[in-house]
Design a protein around this motif. Structure first.
Motif: not given
Length: 686
Positions: A262-267, A282-283, A331-332
């Motif tokens: 799954e796509q993970l997201s973080l700041d 993250v893909i 991606t950023v």
């Protein structure tokens, strides 16, 4: 396996550690990092002449190495394991006169008060607080009390720990309440990666005399990548900051071992302000066969374009990753509150951090490409920012799109990834007779956006569909030349009512907006103005419609709801639930002419709630069309009070073409991407 305890509680018993060290033999057991990993940090807090107490020393080589390199000249080590103490005495006998080993329990020490300048603990607190039972936590209190007793004022308790939540909370809570300065360091490059996935932390507790009645606390965290500590307002926030870093370490560990399903997201946050600076997604693309060249890439989203479908949705990012042809793409997104020194500056800033997100099998020393659209980071200029009591914080910003296009956007910061309203900006055109700019004069910067508003531009696909739906109005000739009364609930930047006003020459438009700040924003920044055919009523849409229903029924040819909900806990972000309750919808029907049209922009992610809304609409309005906006959650509902005006797809297409032909008059600007008939091709009757 026999070296592991049968239960966590055994970590705090002398019997377990005696058995452990007898079976381990002469091999040193280094919990939570070796001397080279700990040395840079310990050097900041240890002086050669300090009298140092090491609690729970085991058979670690730490004390020996501190002594051998001259960092400490007087070190007393204690442990509850007789086997460990005996072996360590034998190992240092005659070689290290300043190092001693005593059989003693840290919970009940024999030293006099204020005897040491430093107490050093590597894993002992974690062993004692092995669980959260009441008896275990009481041991922690006894340990802290003894450490406090034997430390001088100004002395330091250095505790190396994995910082489990209950351990950190207990330590920070105890010492901060005692008036000590509490600082938590994340150890850089720490730990045996095979043994510990979580990062290692060092608590630095500095003893001060407790001031009666004082509630002031000094709490700080110092992440691994920076020297300067950051002040934290409460013990809860300090624990949360540590938890965030542990979560990140777990995430990196998972990503380094297997593909991400799954796509993970973080700041990633700014070091000074601690506000998000970058948002990373993250893909992984299972369809891409990794080679040396296409394992991993970083994609920098130009400023202002993070809300676009390709970059702002899971499906869009998945398509982007596949088309880029990399096994893993990160991606950023760049945040509007931050300043960036171009692509090179961003690359230098991110290079070390993003490599922690590299996929398994990435070749050593692999050059990881940084990608973007057009090779730059885009342009974002914040024109206005303010806070409304009703809408919260908001900004008006100009961003650069594809090519030379600029857009002005209104964004509510409670939902910063959604553009509330958008207008396209026009480059200034020289007036008749105006002299052209001399070539030797300084030209305006290419990064400076124009300011004139293109009123022919409808930013949202759902706005285009709402306008196209006006061809459903009754009558054989649905052209814009005949008088039509329109009520729009929800102003935003005003592009929808402005378009209707300008392109339907006989339209009288009434707009209801609950937030007076939005009227100021629309007027000052989006070219909105009132006049004989355009009136804004600052009122709650619910109250305004109820008032009209009581006073003057059957007033409007078209009523449009484009109002968002501020309650993000509801599965429907547009409109607020009260706007689709049956009694209110009946009031809407009352003020709508029999051949009129009610248009609703529905954004609902809760399938059950959505079906309930549709059922209620069908009860009130006999004829209901729906148009789903591709790639978005938006669904436009066209509701009519009479079933007599039903149109088939062919008739709708013909009426839409006729309406567009009338709107596209010579000399009047028109957005060539806007085709009314296309907006109605996918309309379905419910």
């Amino acid at each position: 396996m026999e070296l592991l305890p049968r239960s966590p509680g055994e970590f705090g018993t002398a019997r377990y550690w005696d058995r452990f060290f007898r079976q381990r033999g002469q091999r040193a057991f280094e919990w939570y990092g070796t001397f080279p990993e700990l040395c840079p940090l310990l050097r900041k807090y240890l002086r050669p002449r300090d009298k140092v107490l090491v609690v729970g020393c085991g058979n670690s080589e730490l004390s020996e190495e501190l002594y051998d390199v001259g960092m400490c000249e007087d070190i007393v080590n204690i442990d509850v394991s007789a086997a460990a103490v005996r072996r360590m005495r034998e190992r240092s006998a005659g070689r290290r006169p300043g190092v001693s080993y005593l059989l003693m329990d840290v919970l009940q020490m024999d030293f006099p008060d204020a005897h040491f300048q430093v107490v050093l603990d590597k894993g002992t607190l974690d062993a004692i607080l092995a669980d959260e039972e009441e008896a275990t936590l009481a041991k922690g209190d006894r340990m802290f009390a003894e450490i406090s007793r034997v430390l001088q004022v100004g002395g330091r308790y250095l505790c190396v720990s994995l910082a489990q939540a209950h351990v950190l909370k207990k330590a920070v809570g105890y010492f901060s309440q005692e008036g000590w300065v509490v600082r938590v360091h994340q150890l850089a490059g720490s730990g045996d990666k095979q043994q510990f996935v979580l990062p290692v932390f060092v608590y630095v507790m500095t003893k001060f005399r407790k001031i009666p009645g004082s509630a002031a606390q000094i709490l700080e965290i110092c992440p691994e990548e920076q020297e300067k500590p950051m002040r934290v307002e409460s013990a809860e926030l300090l624990v949360a900051a540590v938890k965030d870093r542990q979560h990140y370490a777990l995430l990196c560990s998972q990503l380094s071992k297997a593909p991400c399903r799954e796509q993970l997201s973080l700041d990633l946050c700014d070091k000074e302000s601690r506000r998000p600076r970058y948002t990373l997604h993250v893909i992984d693309s299972p369809s891409v066969k990794p080679s040396r060249e296409n394992h991993f890439a970083i994609f920098i989203i130009p400023q202002g374009r993070e809300t676009e479908w390709l970059f702002g949705t899971e499906e869009g990012r998945r398509q982007l990753a596949t088309s880029a042809g990399f096994g893993r793409l990160v991606t950023v997104a760049l945040h509007r509150e931050q300043h960036y020194e171009g692509m090179a500056g961003i690359q230098a800033e991110l290079s070390g951090k993003v490599m922690e997100l590299a996929p398994p099998g990435l070749p050593a020393r692999q050059q990881v490409p940084f990608l973007s659209v057009g090779g730059d980071i885009g342009v974002r200029t914040v024109r206005h920012c303010d806070t409304s009591p009703l809408s919260g914080e908001y900004v008006v910003e100009d961003v650069k799109g594809d090519g030379t296009c600029y857009f002005r956007r209104l964004v509510f910061l409670h939902n910063r990834n959604v553009v509330q309203s958008e207008a396209r900006l026009l480059a200034p055109v020289p007036l008749p007779g105006q002299k052209k700019r001399r070539k030797d004069k300084k030209k305006p910067s290419s990064s400076e956006p124009p300011t004139a508003i293109d009123k022919s531009y409808l930013c949202c696909e759902h706005h285009k569909a709402m306008v196209a739906g006006l061809c459903l109005l009754g009558g054989p000739d649905p052209l814009p030349g005949r008088p039509v009364a329109v009520l729009v609930v929800g102003l935003g930047g005003g592009s929808l009512p402005l378009f209707i006003h300008d392109y339907f020459s006989q339209a009288h438009v009434a707009v209801v907006e609950i937030d007076p700040s939005m009227l100021e924003v629309a007027t000052q920044w989006f070219g909105f103005s009132q006049g004989d055919r355009m009136q804004v009523h600052v009122s709650d849409g619910l109250d305004y419609v109820a008032k009209l229903a009581a006073e003057a029924p059957a007033k409007y040819d078209a009523i449009m709801f484009d109002v968002d909900s501020k309650d993000l806990t509801v599965g429907m972000s547009c409109p607020p639930p009260a706007f689709v309750e049956k009694p209110f919808l009946q009031k809407v029907k009352t003020i709508l002419k029999p051949e009129g049209l009610f248009v609703l922009n529905l954004v609902c992610r809760d399938a059950q709630l959505k079906e309930s809304v549709l059922a209620t609409l069908r009860e009130v309005f006999p004829l209901l069309y729906t148009r789903h906006i591709e790639g978005e959650v938006n669904e436009i509902l066209f509701c009519q009070p009479s079933p007599q005006g039903r149109w088939g797809p062919t008739e709708l297409g013909a009426r839409a073409q006729a309406l567009e032909g009338a709107l596209r008059q010579p000399g009047r600007p028109w957005d060539s991407s806007y085709v009314l008939a296309d907006m109605l091709q996918a309309v379905k009757i419910l």
